[in-house]
Design an enzyme around this catalytic site. Structure first.
Site, mmCIF file in Angstrom:
data_model
loop_
_atom_site.group_PDB
_atom_site.id
_atom_site.type_symbol
_atom_site.label_atom_id
_atom_site.label_comp_id
_atom_site.label_asym_id
_atom_site.label_seq_id
_atom_site.Cartn_x
_atom_site.Cartn_y
_atom_site.Cartn_z
ATOM 1 N N HIS A 92 2.317 -1.917 8.323
ATOM 2 C CA HIS A 92 1.518 -2.137 7.227
ATOM 3 C C HIS A 92 2.942 -2.451 5.982
ATOM 4 C CE1 HIS A 92 4.210 1.035 4.678
ATOM 5 N NE2 HIS A 92 3.946 1.316 5.767
ATOM 6 N N ASP A 94 2.265 -2.912 2.706
ATOM 7 C CA ASP A 94 2.669 -2.883 1.330
ATOM 8 C C ASP A 94 3.007 -1.734 1.149
ATOM 9 O OD1 ASP A 94 0.921 -0.689 2.954
ATOM 10 O OD2 ASP A 94 -0.166 0.722 1.377
ATOM 11 N N ASP A 125 10.624 0.736 4.957
ATOM 12 C CA ASP A 125 9.156 1.406 5.445
ATOM 13 C C ASP A 125 7.739 0.080 4.489
ATOM 14 O OD1 ASP A 125 6.714 3.260 5.690
ATOM 15 O OD2 ASP A 125 7.528 4.225 3.954
ATOM 16 N N GLU A 159 -1.349 1.285 3.632
ATOM 17 C CA GLU A 159 -1.107 2.483 4.644
ATOM 18 C C GLU A 159 -0.745 3.513 3.988
ATOM 19 O OE1 GLU A 159 1.005 5.289 6.665
ATOM 20 O OE2 GLU A 159 1.858 3.316 5.323
ATOM 21 N N GLU A 160 -0.063 3.312 2.687
ATOM 22 C CA GLU A 160 0.772 4.060 1.988
ATOM 23 C C GLU A 160 -0.082 4.765 0.855
ATOM 24 O OE1 GLU A 160 3.400 4.437 2.417
ATOM 25 O OE2 GLU A 160 4.739 2.944 2.800
ATOM 26 N N GLU A 183 6.708 2.570 12.655
ATOM 27 C CA GLU A 183 7.647 3.263 11.593
ATOM 28 C C GLU A 183 8.773 3.423 11.366
ATOM 29 O OE1 GLU A 183 6.510 3.405 8.578
ATOM 30 O OE2 GLU A 183 3.887 3.799 8.078
#
Length: 187
Positions: A92, A94, A125, A159-160, A183
């Site tokens: 991801h 974001d 992240d 995703e967040e 991740e």
């Protein structure tokens, strides 16, 4: 090895410099689109079709519109006959909000390298995971190899808060025998 490391750090710093907060992912996704194309991947950029997908059981209500917030997918198809299993590499783009900026010792989207670490919002992240799968694919290419089966590289939004970006890739038809989502792990 050192050249790939330096290029990886440079790409990670470039991605960190794009403040890809919820709703602001487009500039970082443009970088991903260019990187996927440079690797010779077939690039598919698409915005999440909320009316089409919201009846799916995995769907979560979004906080904002998906307009101008694309997912970017790069697809490798082997030149010869397919041998082996297909793979999705998903990450991801974001990042979580910066919260109280006055508590930051440096601007959150100003990447900095200290020793073997890159600092800045989103570095771990999960922009580092995206860089890792991108550079692994590139390393194979530079050695004159290619995966013998389909590989799908995905850079997704949101995703967040919902996970709808990855779900949209699935509902767009991107499936594989396995998926790897790099991740970060807590230290």
């Amino acid at each position: 090895m050192g050249q790939l490391r330096d290029e990886s750090v440079a790409l990670l710093c470039e991605l960190v410099a794009h403040p890809s907060l919820l709703g602001q992912e487009a500039s970082a996704q443009q970088v991903m689109k260019q990187r996927f194309a440079a690797l010779g991947l077939r690039v598919h950029e698409f915005c999440i079709d909320e009316p089409r997908f919201k009846s799916h059981e995995g769907w979560a209500p979004s906080l904002i519109s998906y307009d101008g917030r694309p997912n970017v997918v790069g697809v490798h198809e082997p030149r010869g006959p397919t041998r082996g299993k297909s793979l999705i590499l998903n990450g991801h783009i974001d990042v979580v909000p910066v919260s109280a900026t006055q508590l930051w010792t440096r601007p959150p989207f100003e990447p900095r390298v200290e020793g073997d670490r890159v600092y800045g919002r989103g570095a771990a992240d999960m922009k580092a995971g995206i860089v890792a799968y991108l550079m692994a694919f590139d390393a194979l290419r530079r050695m004159g190899y290619e995966p013998a089966a389909k590989v799908v590289l995905q850079s997704v939004v949101e995703e967040e808060c919902t996970g709808n970006g990855a779900l949209a890739c699935l509902l767009e038809g991107y499936t594989a025998d396995a998926a790897l989502i790099p991740e970060p792990l807590p230290q």
